[in-house]
Design an enzyme around this catalytic site. Sequence first.
Site, PDB file in Angstrom:
ATOM      1  N   GLU A  81      12.190  74.848  43.825  1.00 62.96           N
ATOM      2  CA  GLU A  81      11.622  75.970  43.079  1.00 62.96           C
ATOM      3  C   GLU A  81      10.121  76.110  43.308  1.00 62.96           C
ATOM      4  O   GLU A  81       9.335  76.308  42.381  1.00 62.96           O
ATOM      5  CB  GLU A  81      11.929  75.817  41.583  1.00 62.96           C
ATOM      6  CG  GLU A  81      13.417  75.819  41.286  1.00 62.96           C
ATOM      7  CD  GLU A  81      13.727  75.786  39.804  1.00 62.96           C
ATOM      8  OE1 GLU A  81      14.641  76.512  39.376  1.00 62.96           O
ATOM      9  OE2 GLU A  81      13.053  75.031  39.081  1.00 62.96           O
ATOM     10  N   ARG A  92      24.485  77.720  46.216  1.00 62.61           N
ATOM     11  CA  ARG A  92      23.483  76.841  45.629  1.00 62.61           C
ATOM     12  C   ARG A  92      24.106  75.550  45.114  1.00 62.61           C
ATOM     13  O   ARG A  92      23.494  74.484  45.148  1.00 62.61           O
ATOM     14  CB  ARG A  92      22.764  77.582  44.518  1.00 62.61           C
ATOM     15  CG  ARG A  92      21.751  76.747  43.751  1.00 62.61           C
ATOM     16  CD  ARG A  92      20.913  77.665  42.885  1.00 62.61           C
ATOM     17  NE  ARG A  92      20.460  77.018  41.667  1.00 62.61           N
ATOM     18  CZ  ARG A  92      19.769  77.628  40.713  1.00 62.61           C
ATOM     19  NH1 ARG A  92      19.475  78.918  40.839  1.00 62.61           N
ATOM     20  NH2 ARG A  92      19.383  76.976  39.633  1.00 62.61           N
ATOM     21  N   ASP A  97      22.853  74.376  36.970  1.00 60.60           N
ATOM     22  CA  ASP A  97      21.633  74.232  36.178  1.00 60.60           C
ATOM     23  C   ASP A  97      21.940  74.217  34.690  1.00 60.60           C
ATOM     24  O   ASP A  97      21.676  75.203  34.001  1.00 60.60           O
ATOM     25  CB  ASP A  97      20.665  75.381  36.500  1.00 60.60           C
ATOM     26  CG  ASP A  97      19.288  75.191  35.877  1.00 60.60           C
ATOM     27  OD1 ASP A  97      18.960  74.058  35.501  1.00 60.60           O
ATOM     28  OD2 ASP A  97      18.552  76.184  35.767  1.00 60.60           O
ATOM     29  N   GLU A 135      18.555  75.363  26.748  1.00 59.02           N
ATOM     30  CA  GLU A 135      18.016  76.474  27.539  1.00 59.02           C
ATOM     31  C   GLU A 135      19.022  77.598  27.708  1.00 59.02           C
ATOM     32  O   GLU A 135      18.668  78.783  27.682  1.00 59.02           O
ATOM     33  CB  GLU A 135      17.575  75.944  28.899  1.00 59.02           C
ATOM     34  CG  GLU A 135      17.120  77.009  29.881  1.00 59.02           C
ATOM     35  CD  GLU A 135      16.735  76.427  31.236  1.00 59.02           C
ATOM     36  OE1 GLU A 135      16.463  77.218  32.153  1.00 59.02           O
ATOM     37  OE2 GLU A 135      16.709  75.177  31.372  1.00 59.02           O
ATOM     38  N   HIS A 164      25.862  81.041  34.771  1.00 58.63           N
ATOM     39  CA  HIS A 164      24.545  81.609  35.126  1.00 58.63           C
ATOM     40  C   HIS A 164      24.507  83.128  34.943  1.00 58.63           C
ATOM     41  O   HIS A 164      24.077  83.873  35.833  1.00 58.63           O
ATOM     42  CB  HIS A 164      24.175  81.241  36.558  1.00 58.63           C
ATOM     43  CG  HIS A 164      22.713  80.895  36.700  1.00 58.63           C
ATOM     44  ND1 HIS A 164      21.704  81.774  36.404  1.00 58.63           N
ATOM     45  CD2 HIS A 164      22.095  79.754  37.108  1.00 58.63           C
ATOM     46  CE1 HIS A 164      20.528  81.196  36.623  1.00 58.63           C
ATOM     47  NE2 HIS A 164      20.734  79.968  37.036  1.00 58.63           N
TER      48      HIS A 164
END
Length: 737
Positions: A324, A373, A402, A430, A557
């Site tokens: 990132e 990914r 993630d 998150e 996601h």
Amino acid sequence: MQHYLRRVRARLMAALALAILLGPFGAHLAHAAGEDGYDLWLRYRPLPAARRAALQAAATGIATPDDTPTVRAAEAELKRGLAGLLGRAPDTIPAAGEPRAGAVVLARATLPAGLSGAEAVRRDLATLGAEGYLVRSARVNGKPVTLIAANTDIGLLYGSFAWLRQLQLGAAPDRIDLLDKPALPLRVLDHWDNLDRTVERGYAGESIWNWWELPGIIDPRYTDYARANASIGINGTVLNNVNAKAEVLSAAFIAKTAAIANVLRPYGIRVYLSVRWSTPLELKETKTADPLDPQVAAWWARKADEIYRSIPDFGGFLVKANSEGQPGPQDYGRNHADGANMLARALAPHHGVVMWRAFVYAPPAHPGQVSDRAAQAYDQFKPLDGKFDKNVLVQVKNGAIDFQPREPAHPLFGAMPDTPLMMEFQVTKEYLGFATHLVYLGPLFQETLGFDTRAGNKPMTVARVLEGAQDGKVGGIAGVANIGSSRNWTGSTFDQANWYAFGRLAWNPALDSRAIAREWAGQTFTPDARVVDPVVDMMMRSREAAVDYMTPLGLHHMMGTGHHYGPAPWVDSLARADWNPVYYHRADNGGIGFDRTASGSNAVAQYAPEVARRFADPATTPPRFLLWFHHLPWDYRMADGRTLWASLVAHYDHGVAEVDAMQAEWQRLRPYVDARRFDDVAQRLAQQRREAQWWRDACIAYFQHRSGLPLPAGTRPPAHSLDYYKSLTFPFAPGHG
């Protein structure tokens, strides 16, 4: 004045009547009326009279070994706990004195003279290592005592907390018999805290580390933070964000770090720092950050020496590199092992470790290559197995994307037998409603730890991989902290349970998440079954409810850009394909889901053959992972006979209904929970209900648009148009780094 006194008298009489109605629990309510959550699970509220009498006889004094900071911390906690449970603190028995009847005896190495069963105690201690403990009723010269024994001071502290936990949960003092040690040597909280006190993905206020005031001003909260972590066995803290700043390694910040380390040390907690790969270059002290350049290696060695002069027990470095936009060894044509090993050699003389994160992803290497990914960390790290120095641990997220509401376990677990691995969980939510939604993460943690990797074609759970069962390489567990400056630490009462569950599972990955929930609820509210049973039921249903109203059947996601708040499955305009939700769900009029089988990205092949075969076939893929591994037509028939489209809609409806049920359950607990915490939870559940409906409506509106299908019979349509949901923006959502 008389009118005021009459009102006060009326309130007191009402409170007394309620106390009489509820029996022993009434005393709890009177004490708990103004609770703000600061005490966490270490509340130590008065026991009912019968239990208090039994404990008074079993806690007449505290006998400790020689005086050390950690022994003092254990003694202070015992006095604090017993003062709360009994209404008075026992006194200290001088080290030279013989323990009296009913004493609590802390014994390290040298057992009390006249201890019955001393040989059995010594045999047990030989199995407990450096952090284990035993707690049991015993006799010294015929007098009954409670023995807390360990090989080290920190074992005594852990044993003291364990004994107090059992007392809070209502155990009879003479029936407590504990023999325990941690399964993993590294149990670490990662703070994504920035030096300006903002917290990336933090939803509980500012950072608790006041870097501006340190090192001269020490907040007493640091000690309470250490107490809470030690009570659940956490033994490491990474103080700063993985998106690190070079300045954290300046002399000024090393001094600030040392001040925090001095507070945490008596509680068995080592401090670590996240470091930026290019630090020496950015500080203009080297001309490069190439890990194979001798000047770079020498700079890091000197910096390590400098740190350890101030912090002799410094734990080491956490590194996010070539991820990132962060700099890393690949900028110089080197690999992750080259980078990690250079840092490891700087730390090795001081017995420090490097925790090197495996969270990496990049654009496809070749034009036309299928991008996934989820496959990229494995592709980069699997070839490096066995090439890392022995004081390097590769830190792997629980899943390959993630921290999603649900992911299958990362394929790297079980695939790197010659490298110690760290699990990285996210305790802060998150992607799970921040500190607003009640989502207990214990089942998520347990689901991942219990995932069978079939390493070496034999049963091998992720937990066993971390424990070194695969090839003797013992790793650890890290959790991204959900702690901030909020008075209740985590922003909401129930988010405290996620901190608690993380610590308990880091100590023992084989624990059951429901049992952990019962422990937490019993200490945080009351051990009364009228509260514990419904609270635990809510907690155990909550994560599945969130998955259903957010990302059912393996979707992932689909959150809003950047802040990850709320639904945004329509986003398709971001600079990188794999930043867009449409990249992951791939919904069109033909179907939905990401094909990770041989006909797609073939990421399924990264799992052991037996696991890969199960996931490669939709018929044998667990429904919870179906759309993670497969792109399927909307009319695909599920095992229950419904179409995929009907099943998807039903899951969204079920998620909302579960939040309705949690709200109703909580309302029934009003008489049993103090008003302040009750009202806070009730408000958050009401907000969660609104947001669950929003998730449901927005996602159904979008997927109906993509599929072109009518809603299943009896389904209530979304409250607004798809354009309405697309128009919503949240520029000031918290925790956005």
